[in-house]
Design an enzyme around this catalytic site. Structure first.
Site, PDB file in Angstrom:
ATOM      1  N   ARG A 162      -5.003  -9.864   6.445  1.00 15.39           N
ATOM      2  CA  ARG A 162      -5.941  -8.739   6.399  1.00 15.39           C
ATOM      3  C   ARG A 162      -6.342  -8.475   4.946  1.00 15.39           C
ATOM      4  O   ARG A 162      -5.533  -7.995   4.144  1.00 15.39           O
ATOM      5  CB  ARG A 162      -5.329  -7.478   7.014  1.00 15.39           C
ATOM      6  N   ASP A 443       2.001   4.258   6.089  1.00 12.59           N
ATOM      7  CA  ASP A 443       1.139   3.462   5.223  1.00 12.59           C
ATOM      8  C   ASP A 443      -0.078   4.305   4.863  1.00 12.59           C
ATOM      9  O   ASP A 443      -0.103   5.512   5.109  1.00 12.59           O
ATOM     10  CB  ASP A 443       0.769   2.123   5.869  1.00 12.59           C
TER      11      ASP A 443
END
Length: 540
Positions: A162, A443
């Site tokens: 990603r 996160d």
């Protein structure tokens, strides 16, 4: 000496890193930048214009100009690439060397190596991550630390990468005196160094694409894929990409996003935490969109359930994977009862996903793989569930915008949000993009929810249900001041907490919240890497 027009503004110059920033690789990055940067900038401007329309009261809806694409049943996406036929459990995490080995060895089907929300983009993290992925692909990643050996298993998980989103820049690399896109930097280095090696080993260059808000942003990625494949001499369609549907505008354009990427698509993913963040941010001018405590915005609330059902239906109609999202719970050591409760939540979440028709799910910790795998093995007997068409699903625009979310704003919920925003942001500024907090893996996405919820509560003078207090900027200040001394840890310094405390106090006083905290705080990483002042964008 870098190729003409390219400047590297960083003190980082380790031998392994210079093996990544080769002249040929930098020339490729420069070609990407020179070909696609103007389009990227135009698309970011379009986001701003779209937000202005939402602020003025224009409601989100499905796009009339693409109705023919949605109505046409004949087009399908590319068939699954090698290693992507069965994705029932995907583990995610940053690209540090130990994490890469443990994730690849976890028993999950795939590993999403993350340069985005679980990564703090220091230049060392980015370049070392590229080194680690290069070595993993070539089975050269074995190493020892503190007397313990780490090496890859015989059958590691399939690798998916990603890159960062379109909104982020890479301030340490300039092309023609402009910062390169963080997305193109991450994608370009990984693709250039590894695409042919991956194919030789029976797989391919596979990606997750984050935070898109319009099908034209998917078209840009598709153009980049075609350009890149031609640049190094690969057939078009070699790349595969899964798009995270993690913004509210993208939920209205799932068919169009798949259509733009159909030659390279491997499906869509429910990026649940960023989706909640986007739901609040894009509806910032709507006081009816104020949500209760983060913990009460579950996958069962109406707007989240509608988004999931539409995603599964859309993907299976076009014969690609409909991936589920992340359970934030992680194993709890030394407290069996609390651990049992947390793992029961994980099991229930994965059961909901597989019975809804998802083809796979995400986990954040290797020890959760067993639970997720057991649930999917029991309920998904084939490699996927593309055959479950969900033709019963009828999702209208009003369903995706439904704000009837049961729950309350509580004092404890606000304290938890302040603690998460401060602890995560402080760790991020210090170079750590993924932290355990209160038995949850946090996160950037979860930190963003807390930031914009706190802003939202102040903006609309929300009432705290259990105390009767009105949420004001001063109310948030008092909690910030109380919590900062308690959050100092090995990964969160007092200095960095001072920085992010001032940032959060300023954020809750803004007319509108900033688009991304990572964009706001990137300046501190650039300073640490030695980027000259004139190339630093300060928004603080």
């Amino acid at each position: 000496m870098a190729p003409a027009g390219i400047q590297i503004l960083s003190k980082e110059a380790a031998k392994a890193q210079t093996e990544i920033l080769t002249d040929d690789a930098l020339s490729f990055l420069a070609s990407l930048h020179r070909t696609f940067e103007k389009t990227r900038q135009n698309l970011l401007v379009a986001r701003t214009v779209a937000q202005q329309r939402l602020d003025s009261g224009t409601p989100l809806d499905f796009h009339p100009e693409t109705a023919d694409i949605r109505a046409d049943p004949s087009w399908l996406c590319a068939p699954p690439a090698p290693g992507l036929e069965d994705r029932r459990v995907e583990i995610t995490g940053p690209t540090d060397r130990k994490m890469v080995i443990n994730a690849l060895n976890s028993g999950a089907k795939t590993f999403m190596a993350d340069f985005e929300d679980s990564n703090s983009p220091t230049f060392a993290n980015l370049l070392n991550g590229q080194v680690n992925l290069r070595d993993a692909i070539r089975r050269q990643i074995d190493f020892e630390t503190n007397g313990k050996s780490y090496k890859l298993s015989q059958n590691p998980a399939v690798l998916i990468v990603r890159p960062r989103g379109w909104h982020l820049e890479e301030p340490r690399v300039l092309v023609d005196n402009e910062p390169i896109s963080g997305a193109l930097f991450d994608f370009g280095l990984y693709f250039f160094h590894n695409a042919k090696e991956l194919i030789a080993r029976g797989f391919g260059p596979y990606f997750y694409l984050p935070k898109m808000e319009h099908y034209k942003e998917a078209r840009l990625w598709n153009d980049i894929f075609n350009f890149s494949q031609s640049y190094i001499g690969l057939p078009h369609g070699t790349i595969r990409a899964t798009v995270l549907i993690e913004t509210l505008p993208a939920a209205f354009q799932m068919e169009e996003i798949l259509f733009e990427l159909r030659e390279h698509s491997s499906g869509l993913n429910c990026g649940r935490w960023d989706y909640i963040f986007s739901f609040i941010k894009r509806r910032r001018a709507d006081r009816t969109a104020v949500l209760p405590d983060r913990s009460q915005v579950t996958m069962e609330v109406p707007f989240m359930d509608a988004y999931v059902r539409l995603l599964i239906q859309t993907c299976h109609r076009r014969k690609v994977a409909a991936m589920g999202g992340m359970s934030a719970q992680i194993p709890i050591k030394n407290d069996p009862k609390a651990n049992d409760i947390a793992m029961a939540k994980v099991r229930a979440d994965k059961l909901r996903e597989v019975t809804n028709g998802h083809d796979g799910t995400w986990i954040a910790h290797p020890l959760i793989n067993k639970i997720a795998m057991e649930v999917f093995n029991e309920h998904m007997l084939g490699p996927n569930q593309y055959h479950i068409r969900r033709e019963d699903v009828k999702v209208a625009a009003s369903d995706l915008l439904n704000t009837s979310v049961p729950g309350k704003i509580t004092a404890e919920g606000i304290r938890s949000s302040v603690a998460t925003a401060l602890a995560y942001s402080g760790a991020w500024v210090g170079g750590n993009g993924c932290i355990p907090l209160h038995h949850l893996m946090e996160d950037a996405a979860t930190a963003e929810i807390t930031r914009v919820q706190l802003w939202q509560y102040v903006k609309y003078s929300s009432r705290v249900a259990d105390t009767g207090d009105t949420v004001t900027a001063e109310y948030i200040d008092s909690i910030v001041d109380e919590l900062v001394p308690t959050l100092v840890s090995g990964s969160v310094t007092a200095k960095n907490l001072e920085i992010v405390a001032a940032y959060l106090k300023k954020q809750v006083r803004q007319e509108w919240p900033s688009e991304f905290l990572t964009s706001d705080l990137m300046r501190y990483l650039a300073v640490a890497d030695g980027v000259p002042e004139k190339w630093q964008k300060s928004v603080l």
